[in-house]
Design an enzyme around this catalytic site. Sequence first.
Site, short mmCIF file in Angstrom:
data_model
loop_
_atom_site.label_atom_id
_atom_site.label_comp_id
_atom_site.label_asym_id
_atom_site.label_seq_id
_atom_site.Cartn_x
_atom_site.Cartn_y
_atom_site.Cartn_z
N ARG A 12 0.83 -1.22 0.00
CA ARG A 12 0.00 0.00 0.00
C ARG A 12 0.86 1.26 0.00
O ARG A 12 0.50 2.26 -0.61
CB ARG A 12 -0.94 0.00 1.20
CG ARG A 12 -2.07 -0.97 1.01
CD ARG A 12 -3.15 -0.80 2.05
NE ARG A 12 -4.33 -1.51 1.64
CZ ARG A 12 -5.16 -2.14 2.46
NH1 ARG A 12 -4.94 -2.12 3.76
NH2 ARG A 12 -6.22 -2.77 2.01
N GLY A 18 -13.70 -2.86 -0.36
CA GLY A 18 -15.03 -2.27 -0.18
C GLY A 18 -15.33 -1.22 -1.23
O GLY A 18 -16.44 -1.17 -1.78
N GLY A 26 -9.58 -7.02 -1.90
CA GLY A 26 -9.93 -7.99 -0.86
C GLY A 26 -9.33 -9.37 -1.09
O GLY A 26 -8.17 -9.51 -1.45
N LYS A 67 -21.04 -15.05 0.82
CA LYS A 67 -22.48 -14.76 0.92
C LYS A 67 -23.05 -14.08 -0.31
O LYS A 67 -22.46 -13.15 -0.84
CB LYS A 67 -22.72 -13.84 2.10
CG LYS A 67 -22.56 -14.50 3.44
CD LYS A 67 -22.44 -13.42 4.48
CE LYS A 67 -23.17 -13.76 5.75
NZ LYS A 67 -23.24 -12.56 6.61
P1 AMP Z 1 -16.16 -12.83 1.16
O1 AMP Z 1 -15.51 -12.15 2.33
O2 AMP Z 1 -17.63 -12.94 1.27
O3 AMP Z 1 -15.70 -12.32 -0.17
O4 AMP Z 1 -15.70 -14.32 1.23
C1 AMP Z 1 -14.35 -14.70 1.22
C2 AMP Z 1 -14.22 -15.94 2.05
O5 AMP Z 1 -15.16 -16.87 1.57
C3 AMP Z 1 -12.87 -16.58 1.96
O6 AMP Z 1 -12.27 -16.53 3.22
C4 AMP Z 1 -13.18 -18.02 1.55
O7 AMP Z 1 -12.48 -18.96 2.30
C5 AMP Z 1 -14.65 -18.15 1.87
N1 AMP Z 1 -15.30 -19.16 1.05
C6 AMP Z 1 -15.28 -19.27 -0.29
N2 AMP Z 1 -15.94 -20.37 -0.67
C7 AMP Z 1 -16.38 -20.97 0.43
C8 AMP Z 1 -17.13 -22.15 0.67
N3 AMP Z 1 -17.54 -22.94 -0.32
N4 AMP Z 1 -17.42 -22.47 1.95
C9 AMP Z 1 -17.01 -21.68 2.95
N5 AMP Z 1 -16.30 -20.53 2.79
C10 AMP Z 1 -15.99 -20.19 1.54
#
Ligand code: AMP
Length: 396
Positions: free
Chosen positions: A39, A376, A353, A200
């Site tokens: 950064r 973000g 991210g 999610k």
């Molecule tokens: P996000 O912060 O929503 O972008 O999600 C990123 C996180 O989602 C990472 O730490 C991944 O390990 C997790 N992730 C991705 N696929 C899966 C999955 N199938 N089951 C559980 N966690 C997941």
Amino acid sequence: MNYKKKTIRDVDLKGKKVLMRCDFNVPTNDEGVITDDSRIRKTLPTIQAVLDQGAAVILCSHKGRPKNGYEEKFSLKVVQARLQELLGVPVDLASDIIGPEAQEKAKALQPGQVLLLENVRFLKGETKNDMDIARAYADLAEVFVNDAFGSCHRAHSSTVGVASYLPAYSGLLVKKELDVMGKALSDPNRPLVLIMGGSKVSDKIGVIDHMLTLADDIIIGGGMSYTFTAAKGGKIGTSLCENESFEYCRELLKKAEEKGVRIHLPVDAVCGDHFAADAEPVVYADGEIPDNMMGMDIGPKTAEAYAEVIRNAGTVIWNGPMGVFEFPAFAEGTKAVAKAMAESEAVTIIGGGDSAAAVEQFGYADKMTHVSTGGGASLEFFAGEELPGVAALLDA
Ligand code: AMP
């Protein structure tokens, strides 16, 4: 959102005092040592360009989320030391941010000299866009430059308020972010492919909805894909699932069909019987995951199909991993997508991210057109939202 903004190239900064908002929110370990200085490095061209114009530079940034004023672990002293090494000139630190020490040091600052203000979030009102604080920042300088893309989605005193009192320009990093990502939305090389992953659906609705009006293809992977599978009546075992998003998923598939946007969903999944690095990876067809198994990555057939879409793309925007890439046994899907993007002729954009961390980890970061510095901020950008820190800059 208008992302065509005046930059430091559009103003004569000779002999001026320039207040520059940077993103020096670098990770540090328990001993307080910086573990990744990228950064800081990414802002160096802007700092150097402003110094080369014959200006004096006053840098400011946040680091972490201090709640009650000064805390050693959030101090920018480590940033001061690293900046000095990287810039090759002394960097002074004003520990009181906008107090008498900062005012005196700013006043005495000569062209070519660099002053760093302590963590702006040590000031209570900073994150509330307190205008007295903004005024005090402005009193230190004559021109404001924002090069902290990762903070542009926040309306704070040092990103938005200060621009009410000083002419405000974008730095070179913010300019690159806006140029590349702006073109991807307004005039993309087609087909425009959006890849969405992560845990999610509910976190990504804004982006999916907006991109449904722009994209040619939307690829879905990661934990969020099982909600789609379940919404269609498939068996997902103990995989991540948001029941409350079923209706949204069904509606999305319908809307996409009406608009002619191709939605790509997994055809197979790599599963494990518990959420851990040592789980034995087993592949099942999509919608046929046994009750005791959890989907943790896209399967090999899915990875190949997604790579094919990427190979034929004109622009690819990626946000969110395809699986639990932190566990090597479940990282192959994420790696395959990163590799296909790295090898593709398309304009490739990584939306900060976890996806940025993944391409770094696999050694593909240099092969991408652009790796955004704002997780973000880039999500809000692709959701079509106006970033307050960008809106506050002078229009080109
Ligand atoms: P996000 O912060 O929503 O972008 O999600 C990123 C996180 O989602 C990472 O730490 C991944 O390990 C997790 N992730 C991705 N696929 C899966 C999955 N199938 N089951 C559980 N966690 C997941």
